[in-house]
Design a protein around this motif. Structure first.
Motif, PDB file in Angstrom:
ATOM      1  N   UNK A  46       7.984  56.144 -47.521  1.00  0.00           N
ATOM      2  CA  UNK A  46       9.218  56.790 -47.975  1.00  0.00           C
ATOM      3  C   UNK A  46       9.603  57.920 -47.031  1.00  0.00           C
ATOM      4  N   UNK A  47       8.631  58.725 -46.666  1.00  0.00           N
ATOM      5  CA  UNK A  47       8.927  59.864 -45.796  1.00  0.00           C
ATOM      6  C   UNK A  47       9.399  59.433 -44.426  1.00  0.00           C
ATOM      7  N   UNK A  48       8.705  58.448 -43.878  1.00  0.00           N
ATOM      8  CA  UNK A  48       9.053  58.008 -42.526  1.00  0.00           C
ATOM      9  C   UNK A  48      10.436  57.369 -42.508  1.00  0.00           C
ATOM     10  N   UNK A  49      10.685  56.509 -43.499  1.00  0.00           N
ATOM     11  CA  UNK A  49      11.994  55.854 -43.565  1.00  0.00           C
ATOM     12  C   UNK A  49      13.084  56.892 -43.780  1.00  0.00           C
ATOM     13  N   UNK A  50      12.794  57.855 -44.629  1.00  0.00           N
ATOM     14  CA  UNK A  50      13.809  58.880 -44.902  1.00  0.00           C
ATOM     15  C   UNK A  50      14.239  59.589 -43.623  1.00  0.00           C
ATOM     16  N   UNK A  51      13.261  60.001 -42.825  1.00  0.00           N
ATOM     17  CA  UNK A  51      13.677  60.761 -41.642  1.00  0.00           C
ATOM     18  C   UNK A  51      14.427  59.877 -40.652  1.00  0.00           C
ATOM     19  N   UNK A  52      14.069  58.599 -40.642  1.00  0.00           N
ATOM     20  CA  UNK A  52      14.827  57.672 -39.792  1.00  0.00           C
ATOM     21  C   UNK A  52      16.267  57.547 -40.303  1.00  0.00           C
ATOM     22  N   UNK A  53      16.399  57.399 -41.638  1.00  0.00           N
ATOM     23  CA  UNK A  53      17.730  57.259 -42.233  1.00  0.00           C
ATOM     24  C   UNK A  53      18.566  58.501 -41.961  1.00  0.00           C
ATOM     25  N   UNK A 107      20.117  49.623 -43.405  1.00  0.00           N
ATOM     26  CA  UNK A 107      18.916  48.789 -43.496  1.00  0.00           C
ATOM     27  C   UNK A 107      18.552  48.099 -42.179  1.00  0.00           C
ATOM     28  N   UNK A 108      19.510  47.451 -41.507  1.00  0.00           N
ATOM     29  CA  UNK A 108      19.139  46.761 -40.263  1.00  0.00           C
ATOM     30  C   UNK A 108      18.514  47.688 -39.230  1.00  0.00           C
ATOM     31  N   UNK A 109      18.900  48.958 -39.263  1.00  0.00           N
ATOM     32  CA  UNK A 109      18.343  49.899 -38.306  1.00  0.00           C
ATOM     33  C   UNK A 109      16.957  50.373 -38.692  1.00  0.00           C
ATOM     34  N   UNK A 110      16.644  50.221 -39.973  1.00  0.00           N
ATOM     35  CA  UNK A 110      15.354  50.721 -40.440  1.00  0.00           C
ATOM     36  C   UNK A 110      14.300  49.622 -40.390  1.00  0.00           C
ATOM     37  N   UNK A 111      14.758  48.367 -40.447  1.00  0.00           N
ATOM     38  CA  UNK A 111      13.815  47.267 -40.592  1.00  0.00           C
ATOM     39  C   UNK A 111      12.713  47.220 -39.523  1.00  0.00           C
ATOM     40  N   UNK A 112      13.030  47.395 -38.248  1.00  0.00           N
ATOM     41  CA  UNK A 112      11.942  47.349 -37.267  1.00  0.00           C
ATOM     42  C   UNK A 112      10.842  48.363 -37.562  1.00  0.00           C
ATOM     43  N   UNK A 166       9.025  66.493 -42.563  1.00  0.00           N
ATOM     44  CA  UNK A 166       9.198  65.047 -42.460  1.00  0.00           C
ATOM     45  C   UNK A 166       9.194  64.579 -41.016  1.00  0.00           C
ATOM     46  N   UNK A 167       9.885  65.343 -40.200  1.00  0.00           N
ATOM     47  CA  UNK A 167       9.956  64.996 -38.781  1.00  0.00           C
ATOM     48  C   UNK A 167       8.596  65.028 -38.141  1.00  0.00           C
ATOM     49  N   UNK A 168       7.857  66.043 -38.523  1.00  0.00           N
ATOM     50  CA  UNK A 168       6.518  66.213 -37.984  1.00  0.00           C
ATOM     51  C   UNK A 168       5.676  64.998 -38.332  1.00  0.00           C
ATOM     52  N   UNK A 185      10.553  52.009 -48.758  1.00  0.00           N
ATOM     53  CA  UNK A 185      11.838  51.925 -48.051  1.00  0.00           C
ATOM     54  C   UNK A 185      12.992  52.234 -48.989  1.00  0.00           C
ATOM     55  N   UNK A 186      12.934  51.692 -50.210  1.00  0.00           N
ATOM     56  CA  UNK A 186      14.021  51.949 -51.150  1.00  0.00           C
ATOM     57  C   UNK A 186      14.146  53.443 -51.406  1.00  0.00           C
ATOM     58  N   UNK A 187      13.022  54.074 -51.707  1.00  0.00           N
ATOM     59  CA  UNK A 187      13.059  55.513 -51.969  1.00  0.00           C
ATOM     60  C   UNK A 187      13.543  56.264 -50.724  1.00  0.00           C
ATOM     61  N   UNK A 188      12.992  55.877 -49.572  1.00  0.00           N
ATOM     62  CA  UNK A 188      13.360  56.557 -48.330  1.00  0.00           C
ATOM     63  C   UNK A 188      14.837  56.431 -48.021  1.00  0.00           C
ATOM     64  N   UNK A 189      15.381  55.241 -48.181  1.00  0.00           N
ATOM     65  CA  UNK A 189      16.795  55.030 -47.872  1.00  0.00           C
ATOM     66  C   UNK A 189      17.677  55.817 -48.828  1.00  0.00           C
ATOM     67  N   UNK A 190      17.365  55.716 -50.117  1.00  0.00           N
ATOM     68  CA  UNK A 190      18.181  56.438 -51.102  1.00  0.00           C
ATOM     69  C   UNK A 190      18.114  57.934 -50.836  1.00  0.00           C
TER      70      UNK A 190
END
Lengths: 322, 316, 352
Positions: free
Chosen positions: B191-198, B226-231, B2-4, B131-136
Motif C-alpha cells: 500500500x505504501x509503495x503504490x501510494x507514493x508511486x500514485x 493503474x497501468x502505470x502502477x502495474x509494473x 513513504x518516499x524513504x 494496491x487498492x488501498x495505495x491507489x485510493x
C-alpha cells in the motif's frame, strides 16, 4: 525536539491501547464458544464455572473489555494459567534475555553491515563485491530457524565449541542480574544464537548501505571533499558513509517488526528463555493471558525501537526538523 | 517517510541489479514488456538461471504427486520387517528416512506444491489489497489518505510472526488461515509503495487533463493510473511471494501450520521436535535448501523483471 | 617557463568497449596572477581540463599524454598523497554545482575548518579564525559558520564555496562555471567578488564558462575549445577585436557583448562531434559555414597572426571575408540546411 518525542510517545500509548484492543477481541470473539479457548471444556461443569468466574470470563464482553483495559493501564496483564503467577512477573523474567540477544545480534549485524556495505561500494565491480552480494542474498533467503539448526549441528554438535541451547548450563542458578548475565557461561551460550540472528539481520544493512553509498559517492560534495585535499579515508567515512547511513537507519526501523519474528524463531531453536519462546509456548499451552501480555510487550518493543530510530535519524540529519 | 520506504525498497532490490553494461542499450518504449524481458534474460545469466530454476520448481509443484515415489506418511520397512529408521540417503530413499521410516524425498517434493500455493495466493491477496488501498489513498489524498495511512502505520507496529502465531492459534490451523494471516499483515508494505508511486503519477498533466475532460474517479484510477502502477506491483508481488513462503515455513516450523498438509516448514518442525535435527543432516538440509533455492530463483527472476519495470536500469 | 604550463595534454575516457579523447593535445600557459578563460560548448572538454588539473578525473578517465607543470613541478604522475597536499592549498576549485557541493549533514564552518586543518598546523581555533576571515572576504557573516547548507540561499552557498576555495590563498584557482546556477544579478556580484579577491591574493585563475561575454569582462586571455581541441587562443582584447576562427565568430554571435547587442541572436547550427568516432580533420568542419574539402581530412596547425594569438584554421588569410559573412544569419542557415540534408541522406541509407 522534546515536543516531538512527547507527541510520539502519546501516539505510542494510543497505538498500544489499539493493539491491546485488537488482541482482546481476537481472543474473545473468534467463532465458536469463546470460553472454550480460554478454559478446557472437558472439565466438570461446576469447576468450569468457578474457573470462568475466577478469570472474569462470565461477564459480558463490554464488562470484560472495561476490566481488561483498566488492568492494562495499571500494567496488570492478569495471571498466567500455566505458571500461576502474574503475567507481568513472567515477562519481567523473560524480557532481559530477549533484549540482550536482540541487541547483541543487531550490534553485530549493523557494525558488520555498515562497514561491509561501505566497503562493497568502494570495491564496486570486483569479484569480492559480487561475492558479498551473493552471500547477503543467500542469508536473506535462508530461513533463520534452518540456519539455526545447521549452526547447532555444526558448531555445537560436530565441533562442540559452544553449547547448543539454553542460556546457562544446567545446575547453574543465578539470582541477580549480574549473576545471570555477566558470566562467561552466559556469554558462551549467547554466541550461537546471536551469531544466527546476526546473520539474519545482516543482509538489510549491508545491501542498503552499499547502494546508498554508491549513490552518495557520486554526489558533488564528495568530489568537493576530494578537492579540499582531504585524505581518502576521511572522505569515505566522514563524508560519504555519514550520509549513506541515513537510509540504513530508516530501514532499520522498518526492519524491527521482521526482526522480532526472526527473534521468536531463534529463541525456539536455541531454547532461549526469552519472550519469543514464551509466546510460542503460551499459545501452545492455551495460556492466553500470558500470550496476550507477551504480544502487547513485543508490539511495544517494536514501537519503542521505531521511535528510537526516528530520533536517531533526526539526530543524524540536520535537515529534519520536528 | 513513504518516499524513504520506496527508496529503501529500491535499494534492497538493486542489490540484485545486473551489473553495468550488460550489453543492453537504450531501448524505445514501444518495445513490448515481454520482448524487453527476454532481452534482459539473454544479457543476464543469473536471471536466466533463476527463471529456469523457477520453472523447474513450478513443474515439480504441479506434478508433485506423480514425481514423489511414496506417500508422505508411508512407513518403509526393510526385508526383515524392521522400520527403516533414520537411514542416510540411498538410491531407494535419495534424502534418507525419518525416525519413523518416512521417505524425506517424497515429503520435500510434496512440500514444493504447498510452498508455491501459499506463496502465490498470499502474494496475490496482498498485492491486490495493497494496491487498492495505495491507489485510493494516493489518488484521493486528504482525509482519506490520512486515515488509510494511519491504519498502515498501525499495522507496521504489529510484530509479524507473533501476530501470525496468535492468529493461527485462535483460528483453526489450516493452509487458508495461514494465507489469511500472512496477507493481513503484509498488504501495508505494498500500500505504501503504490501510494507514493500514485502520488507522483497523479501530478502528471494527462491525469489533470482527464479530470478536466470530466472523467470519473473510477475511470481515471483504472484507465490512467493503474497501468502505470502495474509494473511496480508485479515486482512487489515477486518479493511478496518470497515473504509469504518464508512466513509459511516459519509458522509450520513452530508447529502452527496445517498438520494435514506436507510442507517444508512442517518437515523441519518434525525434524526439530524429534530431536534429530542435530544428527540427521539428510533430514535437515533438503527442505531448507529447497526454500533457499526457490527464494533465490524468485529474486533473480524479479531482477530481470526489474529491468523491464525500471528503464533507468536498462540504460545503465 | 611560466607559472602553469600545460603541454600536449590528452585526457581519455574509457566508455564501454571504446575510448574517447575528451581533451586532445591541449597546450597553454598561465602567468602568475593572470586569469584565463576557457570557453566552449558543453562536451568540448573544458570541465575535463579542470578535473585533470585537480587530478579529480572519474575512474574511467585518465591523463594519457602530456604534462602539467606548476611552478616548474610536474603534476602528472604524482603520488596520491602529493596530489592531496596540492589540492586546496595550491590549486583550489570553485565547482560547477555549488548548490550540491556542500555536505548536508555538517555546518558550513565545520566544512571550512576541516579543509584548512587538512593542510596547515593551525589548531581548531586558528582554523576557525581563518575561516571567519575568508567568510568576511566573500561577504558572509560569522554566524553563518554555524548554518547547515539547507539553511542558506543559493547565493550564500556559492559564496561559502568560494570562501572555501580561497581559504588557503591558493596560487591557482579553477572556477568551473561558478555562477551558472544563480540568477543574473547575483551572478554578476559574485563574479566581481571572485575577481577582486583573486587580484588581492595575486593568484592565477582559470575561468571555465560557455559564455564568452563573461570572459571579455574578467579574463586577460581566452582559450576557445571545441571537440577537445583548442581552436583559438589569444589575449582577450585582441580576440574580441579580431577573432579569427569561424567557431569563435559563431560563439561571438551567440553570446554578444553588451556593447554589441543586436536585434537577433544567431546560433551555431548542429551539435558537437561524437568523439567516440575517429576524427581526422578540423573538429569544427561539419558545422563550419566556410569548410572546404581539406578541412574534413587534414588537421589544421596553429597559425600566429600576431604574438600570443594562435588560430587552428586552414584559411587565416580569408579572415576578413569570414568576419563579414559570419554576421549574417543566412551564412549559418546554409549550414543548417546542409546538416539536415546530410542527416536525411544518412537516414535514407540506413533505411535501405
Amino acid at each position: 525536539m522534546l515536543g516531538y518525542i512527547i507527541r510520539r510517545l502519546l501516539i505510542m500509548v494510543l497505538m498500544i491501547l489499539l493493539v491491546s484492543t485488537m488482541i482482546f477481541l481476537l481472543f474473545r470473539t473468534m467463532p465458536g464458544d469463546p470460553t472454550a479457548s480460554m478454559v478446557d471444556p472437558s472439565i466438570p461443569r461446576e469447576a468450569r464455572q468457578a474457573l470462568l468466574e475466577r478469570y472474569g470470563l462470565h461477564e459480558s464482553l463490554w464488562t470484560q473489555y472495561a476490566i481488561f483495559m483498566k488492568d492494562l493501564v495499571r500494567l496488570d496483564f492478569g495471571t498466567s494459567y500455566f505458571y500461576n503467577r502474574p503475567v507481568l512477573r513472567v515477562i519481567q523474567d523473560r524480557l532481559p534475555a530477549t533484549l540482550i540477544l536482540m541487541f547483541t545480534a543487531m550490534l553485530f549485524a549493523y557494525i558488520i553491515g555498515i562497514f561491509g556495505g561501505a566497503w562493497m561500494a568502494w570495491k564496486r565491480g570486483t569479484k569480492l563485491e559480487s561475492l558479498g552480494i551473493t552471500f547477503s542474498l543467500i542469508f536473506r533467503s535462508a530461513p533463520t530457524f534452518w540456519v539455526g539448526l545447521l549452526v547447532i549441528m555444526f558448531f555445537a554438535v560436530r565441533l562442540g565449541w559452544f553449547p547448543a541451547q539454553g542460556m546457562r548450563s544446567t545446575g547453574y542458578v543465578g539470582n541477580t542480574f549480574r549473576e545471570i548475565f555477566l558470566t562467561t557461561d552466559f556469554l558462551r551460550h549467547l554466541v550461537l544464537p546471536a551469531f544466527t540472528a546476526g546473520l539474519y539481520f545482516l543482509a538489510t544493512p549491508t545491501l542498503i548501505m552499499r547502494n546508498s553509498m554508491l549513490e552518495v559517492l557520486s554526489e558533488d560534495y564528495i568530489e568537493m571533499a576530494h578537492a579540499k585535499g582531504l585524505r581518502e579515508r576521511r572522505v569515505l567515512y566522514r563524508h560519504a558513509a555519514r550520509n549513506a547511513l541515513l537510509p540504513v537507519v530508516t530501514a532499520g526501523a522498518l526492519f524491527i517488526g521482521a526482526a522480532i519474528g526472526g527473534q521468536v524463531l531463534i529463541e525456539v531453536v536455541y531454547s532461549w528463555p526469552g519472550l519469543g519462546r514464551e509466546i510460542v509456548q503460551a499459545v501452545t499451552r492455551s495460556d492466553y493471558p500470558l500470550a496476550q501480555g507477551c504480544f502487547i510487550i513485543l508490539s511495544t518493543l517494536v514501537m519503542v525501537m521505531n521511535l528510537i530510530a526516528d530520533v536517531l535519524y533526526a539526530f543524524l540529519d540536520p535537515r529534519i526538523t520536528y | 517517510m513513504g518516499q524513504m520506504i520506496t527508496r529503501i525498497r529500491e535499494f534492497m532490490r538493486s542489490g540484485l541489479n545486473p551489473k553495468q553494461g550488460g550489453g543492453s542499450s537504450i531501448r524505445r518504449n514501444s518495445q513490448s514488456f515481454f520482448a524487453v524481458f527476454i532481452t534482459s534474460l539473454k544479457s543476464d545469466k543469473l536471471a536466466l538461471i533463476g527463471v529456469v530454476l523457477l520453472i523447474f520448481f513450478i513443474f515439480v509443484g504441479i506434478f508433485a504427486e506423480q514425481i514423489a515415489p511414496h506417500g508422505p506418511r508411508d512407513r518403509h520397512y526393510t526385508e526383515d520387517r524392521q522400520i527403516r529408521r533414520l537411514e542416510p540417503p540411498s538410491w531407494e530413499h535419495p534424502f534418507g528416512t525419518t525416525d519413523v521410516g518416512r521417505d524425506i524425498y517424497s515429503q520435500v517434493v510434496l512440500g514444493t506444491r504447498t510452498a508455491l500455493i501459499v506463496g502465490f495466493l498470499a502474494a496475490l491477496l496482498v498485492t491486490f489489497v495493497g494496491s487498492v488501498v495505495g491507489i485510493i489513498s494516493g489518488y484521493f489524498g486528504g482525509v482519506v489518505d490520512t486515515v488509510l495511512m494511519r491504519i498502515v502505520d498501525f499495522f507496521y507496529a504489529i510484530p509479524f510472526i507473533p501476530f501470525v502465531i496468535v492468529l493461527a492459534a485462535v483460528l483453526k490451523p489450516s493452509l487458508w488461515n495461514v494465507i489469511l494471516a500472512v496477507s493481513m499483515l503484509s498488504w501495508r508494505t505494498v500500500a505504501r509503495i503504490v501510494r507514493s508511486q500514485v502520488l507522483s503519477i497523479a501530478k502528471r498533466p494527462y491525469i489533470k487533463a482527464a479530470k478536466v475532460a470530466g472523467a470519473g474517479h473510477v475511470r481515471i484510477m483504472f484507465k490512467y493510473i493503474l497501468p502505470n502502477v502495474i509494473p511496480l506491483v508485479l515486482l512487489e508481488m515477486a518479493f511478496m511471494v518470497n515473504w509469504a513462503i518464508t512466513a509459511e515455513a516459519s509458522i509450520a516450523f513452530l508447529g502452527f501450520g496445517d498438520p494435514r498438509v506436507t510442507s517444508w516448514g512442517q518437515i523441519l518442525h518434525i525434524n526439530f521436535v524429534s530431536g534429530y535435527s542435530r544428527a540427521a543432516w539428510w533430514w535437515t538440509i533438503p527442505p531448507g535448501l529447497a526454500i533457499v533455492l526457490l527464494l533465490v530463483s524468485i529474486f533473480f527472476f524479479a531482477r530481470s523483471l526489474e529491468a523491464v519495470v525500471d528503464p533507468r536500469l536498462r540504460k545503465r | 617557463m611560466s607559472f602553469l604550463d600545460v603541454t600536449d595534454l590528452d585526457i581519455t575516457y574509457t566508455v564501454g568497449a571504446g575510448s574517447l579523447k575528451a581533451v586532445d593535445g591541449v597546450s597553454f600557459s598561465l602567468r602568475k596572477g593572470e586569469s584565463m578563460g576557457i570557453v566552449g560548448e558543453s562536451g568540448c572538454g573544458k570541465t575535463t581540463i579542470a578535473k585533470g588539473l585537480m587530478q579529480l578525473l572519474p575512474k574511467n578517465g585518465a591523463i594519457t599524454r602530456g604534462s602539467i607543470t606548476l611552478n616548474g613541478r610536474e603534476l602528472v604522475g604524482l603520488s596520491k598523497e602529493a596530489v592531496r597536499r596540492l589540492r586546496l592549498k595550491e590549486i583550489a576549485m570553485i565547482s560547477q554545482s555549488a548548490m550540491n557541493a556542500l555536505n548536508p549533514v555538517y555546518t558550513i564552518g565545520d566544512q571550512l575548518v576541516e579543509g584548512i586543518m587538512a593542510h596547515t598546523s593551525f589548531g581548531n581555533r586558528g582554523a576557525y579564525k581563518r575561516a571567519v576571515e575568508v567568510f568576511e572576504m566573500v561577504g558572509l557573516e560569522e554566524k553563518r559558520m554555524r548554518s547547515f547548507p539547507h539553511q542558506m540561499s543559493g547565493g550564500m552557498k556559492q559564496r561559502a564555496v568560494i570562501a572555501m576555495a580561497l581559504s588557503l590563498n591558493p596560487s591557482l584557482i579553477i572556477a568551473d562555471e561558478p555562477t551558472t546556477a544563480l540568477d543574473v544579478v547575483v551572478q554578476d556580484r559574485i563574479l566581481h567578488r571572485i575577481i577582486k579577491i583573486q587580484k588581492e591574493i595575486n593568484s592565477s585563475m582559470i575561468f571555465i564558462t560557455h559564455d564568452i561575454s563573461v570572459v571579455s569582462e574578467i579574463c586577460e586571455t581566452i582559450v576557445v575549445m571545441y571537440g577537445g581541441k583548442v581552436m583559438e587562443m589569444s589575449p582577450t582584447d585582441t580576440f574580441f577585436r579580431r577573432p579569427f576562427h569561424p567557431y569563435s565568430l559563431g560563439l561571438k554571435n551567440a553570446f554578444p557583448l553588451i556593447t554589441e547587442i543586436t536585434d537577433e541572436l544567431i546560433s551555431i547550427p548542429g551539435t558537437p562531434p561524437n568523439l567516440l568516432l575517429e576524427l581526422k580533420g578540423c573538429r569544427f568542419n561539419e558545422r563550419c559555414p566556410f569548410a572546404q574539402q581539406k578541412c574534413a581530412v587534414e588537421l589544421p596547425l596553429f597559425y600566429e597572426p600576431e604574438p600570443g594569438h594562435k588560430v587552428a584554421c586552414h584559411f587565416p588569410e580569408r579572415v576578413e571575408e569570414f568576419r563579414e559573412r559570419s554576421s549574417h544569419r543566412d551564412t549559418w542557415e546554409v549550414v543548417r540546411e546542409r546538416l539536415i540534408r546530410e542527416y536525411m541522406e544518412k537516414g535514407a541509407v540506413e533505411y535501405a
